[in-house]
Design an enzyme around this catalytic site. Structure first.
Site, PDB file in Angstrom:
ATOM      1  N   GLY A 182       0.820  -1.211   0.000  1.00 53.61           N
ATOM      2  CA  GLY A 182       0.000   0.000   0.000  1.00 53.61           C
ATOM      3  C   GLY A 182       0.849   1.254   0.000  1.00 53.61           C
ATOM      4  N   THR A 183       1.911   1.262   0.797  1.00 56.28           N
ATOM      5  CA  THR A 183       2.819   2.401   0.843  1.00 56.28           C
ATOM      6  C   THR A 183       3.527   2.579  -0.493  1.00 56.28           C
ATOM      7  OG1 THR A 183       3.172   2.118   3.226  1.00 56.28           O
ATOM      8  CG2 THR A 183       4.853   3.333   2.005  1.00 56.28           C
ATOM      9  N   THR A 238       7.468  -5.462   5.058  1.00 61.27           N
ATOM     10  CA  THR A 238       6.225  -6.141   5.414  1.00 61.27           C
ATOM     11  C   THR A 238       6.527  -7.267   6.377  1.00 61.27           C
ATOM     12  OG1 THR A 238       4.527  -7.659   4.586  1.00 61.27           O
ATOM     13  CG2 THR A 238       6.462  -7.351   3.200  1.00 61.27           C
ATOM     14  N   ASP A 266       4.611  -9.565   7.035  1.00 60.60           N
ATOM     15  CA  ASP A 266       3.997 -10.785   6.515  1.00 60.60           C
ATOM     16  C   ASP A 266       4.815 -11.423   5.393  1.00 60.60           C
ATOM     17  OD1 ASP A 266       1.965 -10.297   8.275  1.00 60.60           O
ATOM     18  OD2 ASP A 266       0.617  -9.416   6.785  1.00 60.60           O
ATOM     19  N   GLY A 297      -0.187 -12.210   9.920  1.00 61.64           N
ATOM     20  CA  GLY A 297      -0.306 -12.795   8.587  1.00 61.64           C
ATOM     21  C   GLY A 297      -1.690 -12.507   8.053  1.00 61.64           C
ATOM     22  N   ARG A 298      -1.855 -11.315   7.477  1.00 62.50           N
ATOM     23  CA  ARG A 298      -3.176 -10.874   7.017  1.00 62.50           C
ATOM     24  C   ARG A 298      -3.673 -11.720   5.845  1.00 62.50           C
ATOM     25  NH1 ARG A 298      -6.427  -6.483   7.274  1.00 62.50           N
ATOM     26  NH2 ARG A 298      -5.066  -5.599   8.873  1.00 62.50           N
ATOM     27  N   TYR A 329       1.737  -7.977  18.255  1.00 61.62           N
ATOM     28  CA  TYR A 329       2.530  -6.756  18.182  1.00 61.62           C
ATOM     29  C   TYR A 329       3.908  -6.919  18.804  1.00 61.62           C
ATOM     30  CZ  TYR A 329      -1.830  -4.702  16.684  1.00 61.62           C
ATOM     31  OH  TYR A 329      -2.971  -4.434  15.974  1.00 61.62           O
TER      32      TYR A 329
END
Length: 545
Positions: free
Chosen positions: A264-265, A291, A293, A338-339, A445
């Site tokens: 996204g960034t 990332t 992930d 891990g989205r 986190y």
């Protein structure tokens, strides 16, 4: 005697000699290879007849280049004698520099370190790294390639006039401070730039908000930040405003912008790049893959990933202890990050060797039945009295559904899969009349805020230096990463087109998980249509003939 991977490479000078000389040298190399134990093979898929190189954008094509020679570096690197200071304006920087200069002139050996070196090798656009390094009989004689990262002999910018800016966006990740530190060191100590700005709070730092004022980074300020987790600049999601970002870059005469973040960034960074080109601004926009992930496509891994895996293993060890020490039965569920990809959960499970069941987004969760995880855990606990379950935060959408809520970064909010799995396990054992203590650990986190380990620290140094080398040469709209163990420059549109990537549920990594846990494996169907090559091509693991 032939030794090393480069000893049989024909040099450019050889190619300019007569054909007989070249043929003789090639014949000698072939003999050496055969004596060394290598066998000549001529199958079509092993011979790359054509290479498609990822095209990079260059400021050299649009703006006059300084064409500065990237020659011997001879700079004083001040050794901080006092705690580092975050400078708020140029006046404070000038005062500090004058103080350092006077100290150096009185006793140089006490207050500074003299740096002088020459590059042994420069790279150019013809130096590439093959993407399709693994060749199978199903492949055609083509390959994709990225331009190799590293120092260039000629520079687009005059380093002495360069003002750079660094911004960290999105969530935390081990190694952020390392990248900031090495970017700053490379800009000042390798190239001798004028100024480096640190943008605080992600893209909000460009908006002129209170508590988000940018700071001037120096070698002294960043000297020890790599020993700490997080980011000295603070990070954040949202706040993206192209107009105000361009205004900031113009007001401070920024010629190089380094953006550290995920897919996204990187999409946002490319919008900045596009606007710079639209307004004819000679600004290099560089992304650095971040990332937790490990889900940015093409690259071997993202920085900080291995450090997070180590931190996750500590939580798994705790979970095992908790499960083992209750009677008569104990199960602990550990939720990891891990989205959309299960890399972190899978690597942590493999690294620890203590996980009995792994649940990831790429593989649907089957709860009930003889092939369900509840029956499996019942049998596993009957065997050894305890079990550990590792679940990625993005798993189980086929059960809980997809949330309609969106966070500030544009990501959908995730369902509470960890708590759900815990409740399902509890209910299953209660319905069976079996006493079992089920606990839940969520270290999400914690695993991303630790300092970088040695491997990630070295990797961060490589990424940062390569980013600066590329920007100084005039590349723009690109990101840096490692492909097949070599640093490369990747055009941002190509990087984000197939990101976030996911684990192959029929690949070797998942098979290793199954061999470790012995858990049931549901059918995931076909990944893509093998009759349509273009369906599979973005996922280069399946380059179909």
């Amino acid at each position: 005697m032939l030794s090393g991977k480069n000893k049989y490479t024909l040099q450019a000078s050889s190619l300019q000699e007569d054909t007989v000389s070249r043929d003789e040298e090639l014949a000698e190399i072939e003999q050496q290879l055969e004596r060394a134990g290598f066998q000549a093979r001529c199958e079509e898929h092993l011979i790359v007849k054509k290479v498609y190189k990822a095209k990079l954008e260059s400021l050299r094509d649009r703006f006059p280049s300084m064409d500065t020679l990237n020659s011997r570096v001879e700079l004083f690197k001040p050794i901080p004698m006092q705690p580092p200071k975050a400078f708020q304006n140029q006046t404070e920087v000038d005062a500090a520099r004058n103080s350092n200069h006077s100290s150096v002139s009185s006793n140089p050996n006490s207050f500074s370190q003299f740096i002088a070196f020459d590059y042994n090798e420069y790279f150019n656009d013809d130096d590439v790294v093959y993407l399709d390094a693994v060749r199978t009989s199903r492949m055609v004689s083509l390959s994709r390639a990225f331009v190799r990262a590293g120092p260039r002999e000629r520079l687009h910018f005059n380093p002495a006039t360069v003002n750079a800016a660094i911004v960290t966006c999105g969530g935390l990740c081990p190694g952020l401070n390392n990248v900031i530190r090495e970017l700053t060191h490379s800009l000042y100590s390798v190239y001798g730039v004028n100024q480096v700005w640190g943008i605080r709070g992600g893209f909000r730092g460009f908006l002129g908000l209170a508590d988000f004022e940018p700071i001037i980074l120096t070698n002294e300020l960043v000297e020890d930040i790599h020993h700490e987790g997080g980011t000295v600049l603070r990070s954040g999601r949202g706040g993206f405003d192209t107009e105000k970002i361009l205004q900031f870059l113009q007001e401070r005469d920024i010629s190089q912008l380094y953006v550290i973040g995920g897919d996204g960034t990187h999409r946002a960074a490319f919008k900045i790049h596009q606007e710079c080109m639209q307004q004819s601004r000679n600004i290099a926009v560089v992304g650095i893959c971040k990332t937790i992930d490990n889900d940015l496509d093409y690259i071997d891994r993202s920085f900080g990933f291995l450090s997070s895996v180590e931190a996750a293993q500590a939580s798994i060890r705790t979970a095992k202890t908790e499960s083992m020490c209750v009677s008569p039965r104990g199960i602990t569920v550990v939720k990891l990050m891990g989205r959309s990809a299960g890399y972190l959960t899978a690597y942590a499970a493999l690294g620890s060797g203590d996980v009995d069941c792994v649940l990831i987004p790429e593989v649907p969760i089957v709860l009930e039945g003889k092939d369900g995880i509840l029956h499996f855990l019942e049998k596993r606990v009957a065997e050894k009295k305890y079990a550990v379950v590792a679940v990625a935060e993005g798993a189980g959408e086929e059960i809980l559904g997809t949330s309609s809520e969106i966070d500030k970064g544009g990501n959908k909010k995730l369902q509470p899969i960890g708590e759900y799995i815990k409740k399902q396990i509890q209910d299953h054992f209660e319905n069976k009349g079996l006493e079992c203590t089920v606990r839940y650990i969520d270290p999400s986190y914690m695993v991303r805020s630790v300092p970088a380990n040695a491997a990630d620290s070295v990797y961060c140094t490589e990424l940062a230096q390569n980013a600066v080398h590329g920007a100084m040469y005039g590349y723009t709209g690109f990101s840096v990463g490692q492909v097949n163990s070599h640093g490369v420059y990747i055009p941002i549109p190509l990087l984000v087109a197939t990101s976030p990537r996911t684990m192959d549920p029929k690949g070797l990594l998942w098979e290793r998980i199954l061999s470790l846990t012995g858990q049931p494996n549901p059918d995931v169907g076909e990944l893509c249509n093998p009759e349509n090559e273009m369906d599979c091509f973005p996922h280069f693991e399946r380059f179909i003939h």
